[in-house]
Design an enzyme around this catalytic site. Sequence first.
Site, PDB file in Angstrom:
ATOM      1  N   THR A   1      44.295  51.951  42.565  1.00 42.98           N
ATOM      2  CA  THR A   1      45.359  52.527  43.384  1.00 42.98           C
ATOM      3  C   THR A   1      46.653  52.652  42.595  1.00 42.98           C
ATOM      4  O   THR A   1      47.399  53.622  42.743  1.00 42.98           O
ATOM      5  CB  THR A   1      45.584  51.671  44.637  1.00 42.98           C
ATOM      6  OG1 THR A   1      44.348  51.538  45.340  1.00 42.98           O
ATOM      7  CG2 THR A   1      46.628  52.277  45.554  1.00 42.98           C
TER       8      THR A   1
ATOM      9  N   TYR B   1      35.502  42.412  40.869  1.00 40.02           N
ATOM     10  CA  TYR B   1      35.626  43.635  41.678  1.00 40.02           C
ATOM     11  C   TYR B   1      34.330  44.429  41.591  1.00 40.02           C
ATOM     12  O   TYR B   1      33.960  44.907  40.514  1.00 40.02           O
ATOM     13  CB  TYR B   1      36.804  44.448  41.146  1.00 40.02           C
ATOM     14  CG  TYR B   1      37.127  45.730  41.882  1.00 40.02           C
ATOM     15  CD1 TYR B   1      36.667  45.988  43.166  1.00 40.02           C
ATOM     16  CD2 TYR B   1      37.934  46.690  41.277  1.00 40.02           C
ATOM     17  CE1 TYR B   1      36.990  47.158  43.824  1.00 40.02           C
ATOM     18  CE2 TYR B   1      38.275  47.862  41.927  1.00 40.02           C
ATOM     19  CZ  TYR B   1      37.790  48.095  43.199  1.00 40.02           C
ATOM     20  OH  TYR B   1      38.120  49.258  43.843  1.00 40.02           O
TER      21      TYR B   1
ATOM     22  N   LYS C   1      36.038  40.944  45.295  1.00 41.97           N
ATOM     23  CA  LYS C   1      36.417  42.110  46.096  1.00 41.97           C
ATOM     24  C   LYS C   1      35.171  42.973  46.199  1.00 41.97           C
ATOM     25  O   LYS C   1      34.715  43.545  45.204  1.00 41.97           O
ATOM     26  CB  LYS C   1      37.565  42.887  45.444  1.00 41.97           C
ATOM     27  CG  LYS C   1      37.935  44.153  46.219  1.00 41.97           C
ATOM     28  CD  LYS C   1      38.991  44.975  45.492  1.00 41.97           C
ATOM     29  CE  LYS C   1      39.293  46.259  46.282  1.00 41.97           C
ATOM     30  NZ  LYS C   1      40.263  47.132  45.571  1.00 41.97           N
TER      31      LYS C   1
ATOM     32  N   ILE D   1      41.539  43.418  50.355  1.00 43.48           N
ATOM     33  CA  ILE D   1      42.385  43.972  49.297  1.00 43.48           C
ATOM     34  C   ILE D   1      42.535  45.443  49.648  1.00 43.48           C
ATOM     35  O   ILE D   1      41.578  46.210  49.571  1.00 43.48           O
ATOM     36  CB  ILE D   1      41.780  43.750  47.907  1.00 43.48           C
ATOM     37  CG1 ILE D   1      41.695  42.243  47.629  1.00 43.48           C
ATOM     38  CG2 ILE D   1      42.625  44.442  46.833  1.00 43.48           C
ATOM     39  CD1 ILE D   1      41.069  41.881  46.299  1.00 43.48           C
TER      40      ILE D   1
END
Length: 377
Positions: free
Chosen positions: A120, A206, A234, A273
Amino acid sequence: MISPRMTTNLLPARTISLVSNGGAATASPSSPSVAARPRRPSSGTGRGKVSAITLDDYLPMRSTEVKNRTSTDDITSLRLITAVKTPYLPDGRFDLEAYDSLINMQIEGGAEGVIVGGTTGEGHLMSWDEHIMLIGHTVNCFGSRIKVIGNTGSNSTREAVHATEQGFAVGMHAALHINPYYGKTSTEGMISHFESVLPMGPTIIYNVPSRSAQDIPPEVIVAISGYINMAGVKECIGHERIKHYADKGITIWSGNDDECHDSRWKYGATGVISVTSNLVPGLMHSLMYKGENAVLKEKLLPLMKWLFCQPNPIALNTALAQLGVARPVFRLPYVPLPLEKRAEFVRIVEAIGRENFVGQKETRVLDDDDFVLISRY
């Protein structure tokens, strides 16, 4: 000359005798094969002199001092972590004034942590110098008020190790690590990759196969779950995977905003998240802290679906520009959403309530000419 860098820390210090005979160097029988530059024969004898070269152990450039005094428990307790946007100036450099404002709004809205330089935040469009600078800036300005989690992962283990060392050296509280992407590896390779970075400090793994093109299988997470610095995962696979880890006592954050309410309250996720919390941190905090709330979940779903109508962070960048909290500057290859989607966002804001969104300016539909697209920066 043999450089000490040719050895590794697995090799003991040793003395190797190299005897030059007519200019040809040979290693003694007890020594491993060593490539060396032939010695020039001594004048008048035709034979070189015996030389001794001592190979010292390779010494890592590391301090023995504790670089990160954040406990893993400080990370596993976080419920709302925002994958924060990186805003830009018209010439493509970081807009730190806008960035600081975004972080302050996250703190005020109840976010407990931020991912810096993640997908992001467009870490993949940054140089490593920019990346580490932004992590350090965030720590220096906000580290006492919010946990700073630096995305220092890479598909190169060497890069991941180096960036993570730098991230912890500038004070980040935890690291985010993806599995090696594009040049994919085996299950054993994933374990070795993560084991190379876990000793440095609290770490979140992740798993996002839609981007990495490779799932991190549960056996990898189980294999590394015993590390003291393993903070959690995540996870973007879905509810069943989240429940699988939660049942094993592994901390898990949902990586899917549209699923995070049910993941938190029905499947055992610690929290989320989030991308959506860039825009409505207060509402996302309520979603993670105030129990099951089907009404709020349904209220936010249109915004969440809009945010992922094209690959993230395209819609988020467009939204923050239309809210007036970030300049309408895009680093290519990202470009703004088309006009009809920009107009749809204004309607979504009206439905949820402008007071719930970051910033104070009136939301407006930007024209194509309002956006700046940067290819060199």
